[in-house]
Design a protein around this motif. Structure first.
Motif, PDB file in Angstrom:
ATOM      1  N   VAL A  70       0.846  -1.194   0.000  1.00  0.00           N
ATOM      2  CA  VAL A  70       0.000   0.000   0.000  1.00  0.00           C
ATOM      3  C   VAL A  70       0.886   1.252   0.000  1.00  0.00           C
ATOM      4  O   VAL A  70       1.948   1.261   0.621  1.00  0.00           O
ATOM      5  N   SER A 121       2.395   4.594   1.158  1.00  0.00           N
ATOM      6  CA  SER A 121       2.650   4.945   2.558  1.00  0.00           C
ATOM      7  C   SER A 121       1.566   5.799   3.207  1.00  0.00           C
ATOM      8  O   SER A 121       1.204   5.599   4.371  1.00  0.00           O
ATOM      9  N   ASP A 122       1.064   6.771   2.469  1.00  0.00           N
ATOM     10  CA  ASP A 122       0.062   7.678   3.004  1.00  0.00           C
ATOM     11  C   ASP A 122      -1.177   6.950   3.524  1.00  0.00           C
ATOM     12  O   ASP A 122      -1.912   7.494   4.343  1.00  0.00           O
ATOM     13  N   ILE A 156      -1.334   3.588   4.753  1.00  0.00           N
ATOM     14  CA  ILE A 156      -1.132   2.340   5.504  1.00  0.00           C
ATOM     15  C   ILE A 156      -2.191   2.193   6.575  1.00  0.00           C
ATOM     16  O   ILE A 156      -2.882   1.181   6.657  1.00  0.00           O
ATOM     17  N   SER A 157      -2.331   3.192   7.442  1.00  0.00           N
ATOM     18  CA  SER A 157      -3.257   2.985   8.549  1.00  0.00           C
ATOM     19  C   SER A 157      -4.694   3.031   8.051  1.00  0.00           C
ATOM     20  O   SER A 157      -5.563   2.338   8.592  1.00  0.00           O
ATOM     21  N   GLY A 199       1.980   1.778  11.057  1.00  0.00           N
ATOM     22  CA  GLY A 199       0.719   2.109  10.391  1.00  0.00           C
ATOM     23  C   GLY A 199      -0.332   1.035  10.628  1.00  0.00           C
ATOM     24  O   GLY A 199      -1.504   1.331  10.883  1.00  0.00           O
TER      25      GLY A 199
END
Lengths: 339, 339
Positions: B195, B197-198, B200-201, B236
């Motif tokens: 995914v 990075s922005d 992930i969570s 994340g």
């Protein structure tokens, strides 16, 4: 290799009326006016960066190499009203760079014209290169990373101010951009939040490679370890940057995270302990060398009191890069970070 | 919506001779034998999962819906020797799923055949959906996340064992896959390390949405907060999963990170404190409910002594999911995690 944008730029402002949507352009004009030959606006009475207004042809004559779309449209799209200017820019021999959600390369007309004229379309939010996974191997040279209590608290501004101060004093120093505005300002870098998760710290490692032992990389931080959406980016960047020095950035009037009102700003001491513990994985000698506070919403008296109070409480130089400059932080980093 | 693979599978083993390169297939066959009609091998005398050997046609007759490329080739490529089988699978009405670095969808012959026959090519390492950024808003239902001292220490195995134990006791529970083997096992999930990075969570949030208050999501952990390459992914995932319960996974004989020999395994107490501090951002009542140790390289006596010693030292149930089962961990999570 990270991308490198051709300079100088002409900044394209479309018909933007909101200054906040032209932050990228404003940042470029403020930090690298020498890289801006002028601005192109679709009409008068809109956002004005106090650069010379010009046409595409005048920009070319003034030496521009790249048209930068330095505005954020609603939804991050490429407005149809922009296309005539973008097309004539390609025809006149300019490359185009943008950091929008929508990609220049996905607009068939632009792509066709760019190919025809041998021009390049730079979508700087989308990394072009492949990264390796992080290695965690210590690199030569010195590194400072700006970290924050939240997003949008002045990490880029602080980093650029420190680079400028170091260069003024004759030190070798390079700002390393990790977001789109920073990338436009210095013409290169990696938009780390657009990197695939597996490669965040690897991308950060590639951004500040081995360097002379006295060289300083001033790495632009992103997000916050205390942000429920972006902490993963922050941690990967922290590990990959291997900073010797950290600066904590904060906005003096903010009490909760921006747009995340259930998340209070962490107490500074706890916040710094958390950053140090995380950073020590890849650089055990990491230390804080200062705090950089955006006091723009305070009056002079309150700002000075705030900075003095924080400085006394935490025993670190506490500056507002705009109001006071970053001399004290740079003094401390040069004194405390030794080989 | 995350992807959902059609089942049952036939597992394609190519001409693989290394058991370690067929870990994905072995995991599917072990945890979901009911989803595997058989195996397809290019020749005899190679990796054997003790499933029925069959041809593509026999697999279709046995009810298979999807051929799973459950091996990792050197370099993650799609070998040309595989193509005849993959092509006949599409012609016979099977979908194909793979988690390789190379994409099935990038092989023109396969793509053309899939279109012609109305079949689907699943490249499960590449998420198809767009994710939102994380919100940090508490969701209903209960969640357990397996975390580790390193990569490859049994987080997936532990999570699946806990799901199985919960279901045996009549509790509503779902394993949530975050890596490719886990995704093949349950047919759905998100490969979080692929995914951007922005998100992930945000991706982790979407993986265990609001659920019944007594429902348990058992989320497969990834990486380690102490890993110089992957800690961003781990953080994340930790923030987005909002776990009520954590289990620390470890390999009993490992003293440094695998392939990162300069990085010692963190002391367990420090390690757990770090996970708790980070996890408490999105769930302040998070707690450890056990430790899951891979003791496969120890003899019985040493394994029992190791588990007892750790259990006494840290005051938590300490299991090896293979040797002792996870009963004690599940007892503790059900007792300690209340509404």
């Amino acid at each position: 290799m990270p991308i490198t944008l051709p300079t100088p730029y002409v900044l394209f402002l479309g018909d933007e009326t909101e200054v906040s949507n032209a932050k990228t352009s404003a940042g470029i004009a403020y930090w690298r006016s020498e890289n801006c030959v002028g601005q192109i606006r679709l009409k008068r009475g809109i956002v004005d960066l106090s650069l010379a207004d010009m046409t595409v042809q005048q920009a070319v004559e003034a030496g521009a190499k790249c048209l930068v779309v330095g505005i954020v449209n609603f939804g991050g799209t490429i407005a149809s009203t922009w296309l005539p200017v973008l097309k004539s820019a390609l025809e006149a021999g300019l490359d185009i760079a943008a950091g929008l959600h929508a990609r220049l390369n996905d607009v068939p007309e632009l792509r066709r014209l760019a190919e025809k004229h041998g021009r390049k379309l730079y979508d700087i939010r989308q990394p072009e290169q492949d990264f390796n996974v992080g290695l965690g191997v210590k690199r030569t040279g010195k590194r400072l990373l700006s970290v924050g209590t939240d997003c949008s608290v002045g990490k880029m501004y602080t980093s650029l101010a420190i680079e400028k101060e170091l260069r003024m004093r004759g030190h070798a120093a390079d700002f390393r951009a990790t977001g789109q505005t920073g990338m436009f300002i210095v013409g290169t870098g990696v938009c780390v939040d657009a990197v695939v998760s597996d490669f965040i710290s690897g991308a950060a490692e590639s951004l500040s490679p081995d360097n002379d032992v006295n060289h300083w990389d001033i790495v632009e931080g992103q997000g916050s370890l205390f942000h429920p959406a972006y902490a993963g980016v922050t941690l990967g960047l922290l590990h990959g940057s291997q900073p010797d020095a950290l600066v904590l950035c904060h906005d003096a009037t903010r009490e909760t995270l921006e747009d995340y009102l259930d998340f209070p700003i962490p107490e500074f001491g706890h916040c710094m302990d958390t950053y140090l513990a995380a950073a020590s994985l890849t650089n055990p000698s990491v230390q804080f060398v200062g705090m950089s506070i955006n006091t723009s919403k305070l009056n002079d008296t309150n700002a000075q009191q705030y900075l003095m109070r924080i400085e006394q409480e935490y025993g670190l130089p506490c500056c507002d890069p705009v109001r006071t400059g970053v001399t004290a932080i740079v003094d401390r980093m040069l004194k405390k970070v030794t080989l």
